[in-house]
Design an enzyme around this catalytic site. Structure first.
Site, short mmCIF file in Angstrom:
data_model
loop_
_atom_site.label_atom_id
_atom_site.label_comp_id
_atom_site.label_asym_id
_atom_site.label_seq_id
_atom_site.Cartn_x
_atom_site.Cartn_y
_atom_site.Cartn_z
N ARG A 268 3.05 0.59 -3.39
CA ARG A 268 3.61 1.79 -3.37
C ARG A 268 5.02 1.93 -3.02
NH1 ARG A 268 0.05 2.56 1.72
NH2 ARG A 268 0.56 0.63 1.59
N ALA B 211 13.63 -5.41 2.36
CA ALA B 211 13.31 -4.77 3.31
C ALA B 211 11.60 -4.62 3.39
CB ALA B 211 13.83 -3.35 3.09
N ALA B 212 11.17 -5.85 3.25
CA ALA B 212 9.57 -5.64 3.02
C ALA B 212 9.07 -6.56 4.40
CB ALA B 212 9.07 -6.46 1.62
N ARG B 213 9.06 -7.91 4.17
CA ARG B 213 8.50 -8.79 4.96
C ARG B 213 9.60 -10.11 5.16
NH1 ARG B 213 6.17 -5.22 5.89
NH2 ARG B 213 4.00 -4.71 6.33
N GLU C 5 12.00 -12.59 14.19
CA GLU C 5 12.39 -11.64 14.72
C GLU C 5 11.90 -11.76 16.14
OE1 GLU C 5 10.93 -8.34 12.64
OE2 GLU C 5 12.22 -8.74 10.81
N HIS D 87 15.31 -4.47 11.32
CA HIS D 87 14.05 -4.37 10.94
C HIS D 87 13.89 -2.60 11.44
CE1 HIS D 87 9.63 -5.49 10.24
NE2 HIS D 87 9.78 -4.46 9.89
N LEU D 88 14.47 -1.81 10.44
CA LEU D 88 14.78 -0.18 10.35
C LEU D 88 13.86 0.41 9.62
CD1 LEU D 88 18.40 0.20 11.40
CD2 LEU D 88 16.69 0.04 12.99
N GLY D 89 13.00 -0.38 8.74
CA GLY D 89 12.36 0.41 7.86
C GLY D 89 11.45 1.43 8.00
N ALA D 90 10.97 1.57 9.25
CA ALA D 90 10.07 2.53 9.89
C ALA D 90 10.73 3.41 10.74
CB ALA D 90 8.80 2.05 10.29
#
Length: 528
Positions: free
Chosen positions: A151, A230-232, A261, A279-282
């Protein structure tokens, strides 16, 4: 009538409270403060949390009436899902809430790398005007390789098309047709590494992907490549990346996630060509609001006794008691199907036969899809996103029912057609008063093997000595066989052996067995 009690343990958007509606008594506490959290849980029916509140065995023991833990976000590191399951507490999250935010950040990191935005910004703020030093590159007509075309990877592709790039995609579980629909060319990982000017990673972190982009992979890339993750954390080997940048074999990188982290010290931080974020993805207002609203709706469904699409540990919902035991079986059949097929089908038929079809078994189609994608996607798979995942990967599904079943009271068979026209089938049933889960067929071979955490399937030309060799190799590896069955096709002379073992079979042992018995196919399934 007493209203169910919902505890808000962290700050959530006003829209979350609105989504709960007036049917609940809403309380608030500081979930990060255990001295406040534990007593506050005593009589609540549901608790809504984000990342600061830890719901572990101690918290669950304090929550005698708790029915739902709702995490307003994707990750569940702060929730003991196993303990919740044992306590009969449903755990829900919001798996699709941050996909747009994550995709946009990946694109942002890519642009920042291409144009040296971060070091130029820092230099200018420190009084240095360095136009010549921080020249960059255009995206136009460059090749962007997307590693993991789920996705988020597909959202990244959609956003990058406007820059006039050529899109390459690597994902063993996506069809050529689906990639083509989004303007991407499906390639092998080696092709992607060799051709890409930019590489952006969108894979789950698991045993298969851990360290996937490491020293060996980085030896195959262009020296001008810029790599985004920017995944894992852990999918990209950070030490190998730092070494490659230092040696001039990689031009730059953008990272939002790290193997460990919080990460406040890394050799990567010393390179101006590396841009990093914590870790700003969300971390957008929209993603946080979507997450809160989504879990609030799930809480309403759960406390109302309805099917909860985003439950990660139990199905919940208005499903007939007779149908419930089959949900887990069919999900496991989906996982076995994917392992045996090695890819996702373009067409999946979930065929249910027997007296169970007197009830609504439509949830089994969702269970099959959930199992199909459980081991191949980067995010938790739920009843609500499984159909979306299937659509994104060009997999169509349908439920077929028949009141008649021949050898068992009820049989569920997953029939799938792969992109190359190959067909794969896996059948299962529940037997006896204990409803034992069994595999009763694979690709036309008749079996009756109880499901187990560790299973393996080997097909080969039938001849003397095969079973002995198989047993010897497993014995030498100290892997104990719990059950074994051989099924033959007398017309072709081929055979299939299905076995369950007490521990995972090491990869080198699997390869050795395949070579020793001259196996046509070797498939190992881990259902833990």
């Amino acid at each position: 009538m007493t209203k169910p009690v919902v505890l808000i343990a962290e700050e959530l958007s006003p829209a979350t409270i609105d989504a709960l509606g007036p049917d609940f008594e809403v309380r608030h506490t500081d979930g990060a403060d255990r001295s406040q959290l534990l007593p506050a849980l005593a009589d609540v029916d549901a608790v809504l949390i984000r990342s600061a509140t830890k719901i572990d065995a101690e918290a669950l023991a304090a929550a005698r009436n708790l029915k739902v833990v709702a995490r307003a976000g994707v990750g569940l590191d702060n929730v003991d899902v196993d303990a919740a399951t044992k306590a009969g507490v449903m755990v829900v999250n919001a798996p699709t809430s941050n996909i747009t935010s994550a995709a946009e950040l990946a694109v942002g990191l890519l642009l920042a790398c291409a144009r040296n935005i971060a070091p130029a910004n820092e230099a200018l703020k420190n009084g240095a005007w360095k136009r010549s030093k921080y020249g960059g590159v255009e995206l136009l007509e460059k090749k962007v390789g997307i590693v993991g075309f789920g996705r988020i990877g597909q959202l990244v592709a959609e956003r990058l098309k406007g820059f006039g790039v050529e899109l390459l995609a690597y994902d063993p579980y996506v069809s050529v047709q689906r990639a083509g629909q989004l303007g991407a060319r499906l390639v092998t990982l080696d092709e992607l590494l060799a051709e890409s000017d930019f590489i952006t990673i969108h894979l789950p972190k698991n045993a298969e992907t851990l360290g996937l982009i490491g020293k060996e992979a980085l030896a195959k890339v262009k020296p001008s490549v810029r790599i985004i993750n920017a995944a894992r954390g852990g999918v990209l080997d950070e030490e190998a990346l730092a070494e490659a940048i230092s040696d001039g074999r990689v031009a730059g990188a953008g990272l939002d996630v790290f193997a460990s982290e919080p990460c406040t010290d890394s050799p990567l931080f010393g390179f101006e060509s590396v841009v990093v974020t914590p870790h700003l993805g969300a971390s957008t207002e929209e993603a946080q609001e979507k997450a809160g609203v989504a879990v609030a709706k799930s809480v309403r469904l759960a406390l109302g006794g309805d099917l909860v699409p985003d439950a990660v540990n139990v199905s919940g919902g208005a499903v007939a008691e007779e149908v419930r035991p089959g949900i887990d079986l069919v999900e496991k059949l989906g996982r076995i199907f994917t392992a045996i097929a090695g890819s996702v089908p373009v067409q999946l038929d979930v065929e249910v036969c027997g007296e169970i079809t007197a009830h609504d078994v439509s949830v089994w189609e969702l269970s099959a899809l959930k199992g199909l994608f459980t081991d191949v996607t980067e995010d938790p798979v739920t009843y609500v996103n499984a159909p979306l995942l299937a659509k994104e990967r060009g997999c169509e599904s349908r439920l077929v029912t028949n009141a008649a079943a021949e050898e068992f009271r009820n049989v569920t068979t997953l029939h799938g057609t792969l992109a190359d026209g190959t067909t794969v089938s896996v059948a299962g049933t529940l037997t006896g008063p204990k409803m034992v889960q069994k595999v009763i067929g694979v690709n036309g071979y008749d079996l009756e093997v109880p499901l187990s955490t560790h299973m393996a399937f080997f097909s080969y030309v039938d001849r003397p000595g095969v079973i002995g060799a198989l047993g010897r190799l497993l014995g030498d590896a100290d892997v104990n066989i719990a059950a074994m069955q051989v099924s033959r096709n007398d017309d072709t002379g081929s055979a299939l052996v299905a076995l369950t073992v007490d521990s995972a079979i090491p990869e080198d042992v699997v390869a050795a067995i395949g070579a020793e018995i001259g196996a046509d196919t070797v498939r190992v399934v881990n259902l833990g």
